[in-house]
Scaffold this active site. Sequence first.
Site, PDB file in Angstrom:
ATOM      1  N   LYS A   1      36.841  39.859  47.854  1.00 45.10           N
ATOM      2  CA  LYS A   1      37.960  40.076  48.782  1.00 45.10           C
ATOM      3  C   LYS A   1      37.560  39.652  50.190  1.00 45.10           C
ATOM      4  O   LYS A   1      38.351  39.055  50.917  1.00 45.10           O
ATOM      5  CB  LYS A   1      38.390  41.555  48.752  1.00 45.10           C
ATOM      6  CG  LYS A   1      39.089  41.948  47.448  1.00 45.10           C
ATOM      7  CD  LYS A   1      39.307  43.451  47.307  1.00 45.10           C
ATOM      8  CE  LYS A   1      39.834  43.798  45.915  1.00 45.10           C
ATOM      9  NZ  LYS A   1      39.991  45.227  45.649  1.00 45.10           N
TER      10      LYS A   1
ATOM     11  N   GLN B   1      38.780  51.252  47.663  1.00 42.25           N
ATOM     12  CA  GLN B   1      38.371  50.645  46.390  1.00 42.25           C
ATOM     13  C   GLN B   1      38.131  51.737  45.352  1.00 42.25           C
ATOM     14  O   GLN B   1      37.415  52.700  45.614  1.00 42.25           O
ATOM     15  CB  GLN B   1      37.094  49.815  46.609  1.00 42.25           C
ATOM     16  CG  GLN B   1      36.630  49.046  45.393  1.00 42.25           C
ATOM     17  CD  GLN B   1      37.558  47.917  44.975  1.00 42.25           C
ATOM     18  OE1 GLN B   1      38.247  47.324  45.793  1.00 42.25           O
ATOM     19  NE2 GLN B   1      37.596  47.625  43.695  1.00 42.25           N
TER      20      GLN B   1
ATOM     21  N   ASP C   1      47.649  47.986  48.680  1.00 30.48           N
ATOM     22  CA  ASP C   1      47.468  48.074  47.222  1.00 30.48           C
ATOM     23  C   ASP C   1      48.723  48.609  46.535  1.00 30.48           C
ATOM     24  O   ASP C   1      48.841  48.538  45.307  1.00 30.48           O
ATOM     25  CB  ASP C   1      46.315  49.040  46.901  1.00 30.48           C
ATOM     26  CG  ASP C   1      45.038  48.331  46.494  1.00 30.48           C
ATOM     27  OD1 ASP C   1      45.137  47.212  45.948  1.00 30.48           O
ATOM     28  OD2 ASP C   1      43.965  48.905  46.711  1.00 30.48           O
TER      29      ASP C   1
HETATM   30  N1  GUN Z   1      39.606  48.820  41.476  1.00 26.56           N
HETATM   31  C1  GUN Z   1      39.891  47.922  40.513  1.00 26.56           C
HETATM   32  N2  GUN Z   1      40.973  47.192  40.866  1.00 26.56           N
HETATM   33  C2  GUN Z   1      41.374  47.655  42.070  1.00 26.56           C
HETATM   34  C3  GUN Z   1      42.428  47.306  42.951  1.00 26.56           C
HETATM   35  O1  GUN Z   1      43.255  46.426  42.708  1.00 26.56           O
HETATM   36  N3  GUN Z   1      42.492  48.017  44.100  1.00 26.56           N
HETATM   37  C4  GUN Z   1      41.611  48.994  44.399  1.00 26.56           C
HETATM   38  N4  GUN Z   1      41.765  49.629  45.553  1.00 26.56           N
HETATM   39  N5  GUN Z   1      40.615  49.341  43.612  1.00 26.56           N
HETATM   40  C5  GUN Z   1      40.510  48.668  42.454  1.00 26.56           C
END
Ligand code: GUN
Length: 282
Positions: free
Chosen positions: A52, A96, A119
């Site tokens: 990211k 996350q 998200d």
């Molecule tokens: N953990 C696995 N996929 C994601 C996601 O798309 N967003 C977040 N915040 N954590 C994750």
Amino acid sequence: MAVIIDGKELAKKYRAKLKVKCDELKNKGINPKLAVIMVGNDNASQIYVKNKSKVCEEIGIIFEEYLLNENIKQDELINLIEKLNRDDSVHGILLQSPIPSNLNINEAFGKISPEKDVDGFNPVNVGKLALNQDTFVSCTPYGIMKMFESYNIDLTGKNVTIIGRSNIVGKPLIQCCLNKNATVTVCHSKTKDLNEHTKNADILIVAIGKSKFVTDDMVKDGAVVIDVGINRDENGKLTGDVDFENVEKKASYITPVPGGVGPMTIAMLMNNVIKATENAKL
Ligand code: GUN
């Protein structure tokens, strides 16, 4: 043989468009910023967050990382989220997952300001999606919908079967597909006769995290198959939830792993950060 949906290429196009938007904002003195919170040292999360950050850098989004000790208390986590909510220089906040099990992740998601919830995990945004209102759609389902759009795959009246009912992928996908007029079936670990549902699917979306779980005998001829899984097989090779080699021969469209859903997920996160920034300046 199926058409392979090229998520890598499609994501590249989205990123290029987002870079233009990001440059426009910067020319106006607005610098889009994403704050990412990670708690503990989950290995997979470290790789996701690194990816990211790389894409933020490519587009020109400021990436601010908060690495919290695994022993942190819930109120310390909430205090950080609330501080970031108040900070006008921060446009998007991402917590996350997973976080250590003694912490309450749902409470934490609920504390992220809905305007910064890139998200789409805050209950306000989950509710808006259910009502088909403009919101931040969680990134993997959003990326999948963009793939359908780009490949002119119309969901109207189609039987969509989703395997997996997670809050991150399966559940928001239900709403996304319903909003596009599909007939949606959701399967999970307690589903009886899974094959009956998968064989009935015009579009099969698999998000369970089991390497090569979906085999060709489970798939209808000409189905569209979307593979959300990222697993390692016994040789350490990256594999999806679908037995690609064999299912490819039966499907009309299929996503590969890697290079399918994954790059689109990150591109949609960037889309949501730019959207949050644009909304904030109104
Ligand atoms: N953990 C696995 N996929 C994601 C996601 O798309 N967003 C977040 N915040 N954590 C994750």
